[in-house]
Write an enzyme that holds these catalytic residues in place. Structure first.
Site, mmCIF file in Angstrom:
data_model
loop_
_atom_site.group_PDB
_atom_site.id
_atom_site.type_symbol
_atom_site.label_atom_id
_atom_site.label_comp_id
_atom_site.label_asym_id
_atom_site.label_seq_id
_atom_site.Cartn_x
_atom_site.Cartn_y
_atom_site.Cartn_z
ATOM 1 N N CYS A 131 -3.450 -5.556 -4.882
ATOM 2 C CA CYS A 131 -2.447 -6.637 -4.878
ATOM 3 C C CYS A 131 -1.307 -6.379 -3.898
ATOM 4 O O CYS A 131 -0.606 -7.312 -3.512
ATOM 5 C CB CYS A 131 -1.889 -6.849 -6.281
ATOM 6 N N HIS A 268 4.835 -10.783 -5.107
ATOM 7 C CA HIS A 268 3.430 -10.915 -5.507
ATOM 8 C C HIS A 268 3.399 -11.703 -6.813
ATOM 9 O O HIS A 268 4.245 -11.512 -7.690
ATOM 10 C CB HIS A 268 2.812 -9.531 -5.686
ATOM 11 N N ASN A 298 -3.197 -15.087 -10.208
ATOM 12 C CA ASN A 298 -3.017 -13.891 -9.377
ATOM 13 C C ASN A 298 -4.144 -13.847 -8.335
ATOM 14 O O ASN A 298 -5.293 -13.616 -8.696
ATOM 15 C CB ASN A 298 -3.037 -12.657 -10.284
#
Ligand code: UT7
Length: 341
Positions: A131, A268, A298
């Site tokens: 990520c 993020h 996500n």
């Protein structure tokens, strides 16, 4: 790891009259057409729209169609970024693709995108920091630009996490989505102060002792299979805000800037609760925070360029704005990039 190319007068001058900065000159993004709403999980796993919204802020995510790959999503985002920058592929020196869901174990998916774009010069490679992938790839691009190794770099984040989810595990399958974002980063001669356009400072960290908290239980050298994502969500959550604050405070210390100076915070997008508590802890006002997790879920390495492009496209991020990016993910890895648009 820190690129302390910042802090007003203490900047090392690369040229007589200034420094080389990495300026983002275009961005683009792409989301697969299929939208999967929280309600669509009812009947797949034992969950509810209410639980997902309350615990994560996610309402829907995009899922790649059968046969639609990370290279497809990345290529679309890359073409949009090139068009936005007004740059031909002939002018790109390097492609860096951040992904944890490559088309194949090798070659790098970046070379597939390179070929599809009709680029037969320069180089392309994948970068893997889950990520935090986009922050790591952008920081890598910044290094290449500031040393003169490259003048124009295409940085892409593209993921098809739907392919590595265990669709029987309610603790993970509701959290992720597919998508891609890309930016064109170009060398620009700037004065060497915090008023410069471009990347002012970047900070990367990792700590492999946390590996078992977020990982994929397969791989070419272990099981010989692709595997599925496994996560101790509560443990990741517990570490996230501290790690995020760590790299943001490092960015402020390196530049002398503070949360009051930030125009846009583009974190993020893993969980709205993590985003909110990070912003609160750092004193960043909620109206300065770019949020897409509600619509994208996500998307790992794609989440930051997707959010960044949305805020540029809708006119929120404007030339001269101070933009703070941060990410935290598997590894653990975490990092921040502070830049002036
Ligand atoms: O991008 C990489 C970084 N990743 C992250 O940042 C993710 C970080 N972690 C999180 O975002 C959160 O920890 C989650 C959203 C994954 C989970 O939220 P939580 O508030 O930490 O919930 P929990 O794991 O403590 O689970 C609470 C309860 C459990 O039931 P019991 O044990 O209390 O009976 C879970 O089994 O919620 C249950 N649960 C669910 N219930 C309905 C877990 N997933 C679901 C679900 N639907 N999908």
């Amino acid at each position: 790891m820190t690129t302390g190319n910042s802090g007003g007068g203490c900047v090392k001058k690369d040229k007589e009259n200034g420094v080389i900065r990495s300026v983002i000159t275009g961005c683009g993004s792409y989301l697969p057409a299929r939208v999967m709403k929280n309600q669509d999980f009812e009947g797949i796993v034992e969950t509810s729209d209410e639980w997902i919204v309350q615990r994560t802020g996610i309402r829907q995510r995009h899922i790649a169609a059968e046969g639609e790959t990370t290279a497809d999503l990345g290529e679309n985002a890359a073409r949009a970024a090139l068009a936005d920058a007004g740059v031909a592929v002939d002018d790109i020196d390097l492609i860096i693709l951040a992904t944890s869901t490559p088309n194949n174990t090798f070659p790098a998916t970046a070379v597939e995108i390179q070929s599809r774009l009709g680029m037969h010069h320069g180089a392309a490679f994948d970068s893997q920091a889950v990520c935090s992938g986009f922050v790591f790839a952008l920081t890598t691009a910044d290094q290449y630009i500031r040393t003169g190794f490259a003048r124009r770099i295409l940085v892409i984040g593209s993921e098809t996490f739907s392919r590595i989810l265990d669709w029987t595990d309610r603790t993970t399958c509701v959290l992720f989505g597919d998508g891609a974002g890309a930016v064109v980063v170009e060398a620009a001669e700037e004065a060497g102060t915090i008023a410069d356009r471009g990347i002012l400072t970047a900070h990367l960290r990792s700590d492999g002792s946390h590996k078992s908290k977020l990982y994929v239980d397969g791989g070419p050298s272990t099981t010989g299979t692709v595997g599925h994502l496994r996560m101790e969500g509560r443990e990741v959550f517990r570490h996230a805000t501290g790690m995020i604050a760590d790299v943001i405070e490092a960015a402020f210390a390196a530049t002398g800037l503070s949360s009051d100076d930030i125009d846009w915070f583009v974190p993020h997008q893993a969980n709205k609760r993590i985003i909110d508590s990070s912003a609160r802890k750092l004193g960043i006002a909620p109206e300065k925070v770019v949020v897409t997790v509600d619509r994208h879920g996500n998307t790992s390495a794609a989440s930051i360029p997707l959010a960044l492009c949305e805020a540029v496209r809708d006119g929120r991020i404007k030339r001269g704005d101070l933009v703070l990016l941060e990410a935290m993910g598997g590894g653990f890895t975490w990092g921040s990039v502070l830049l002036r648009w």
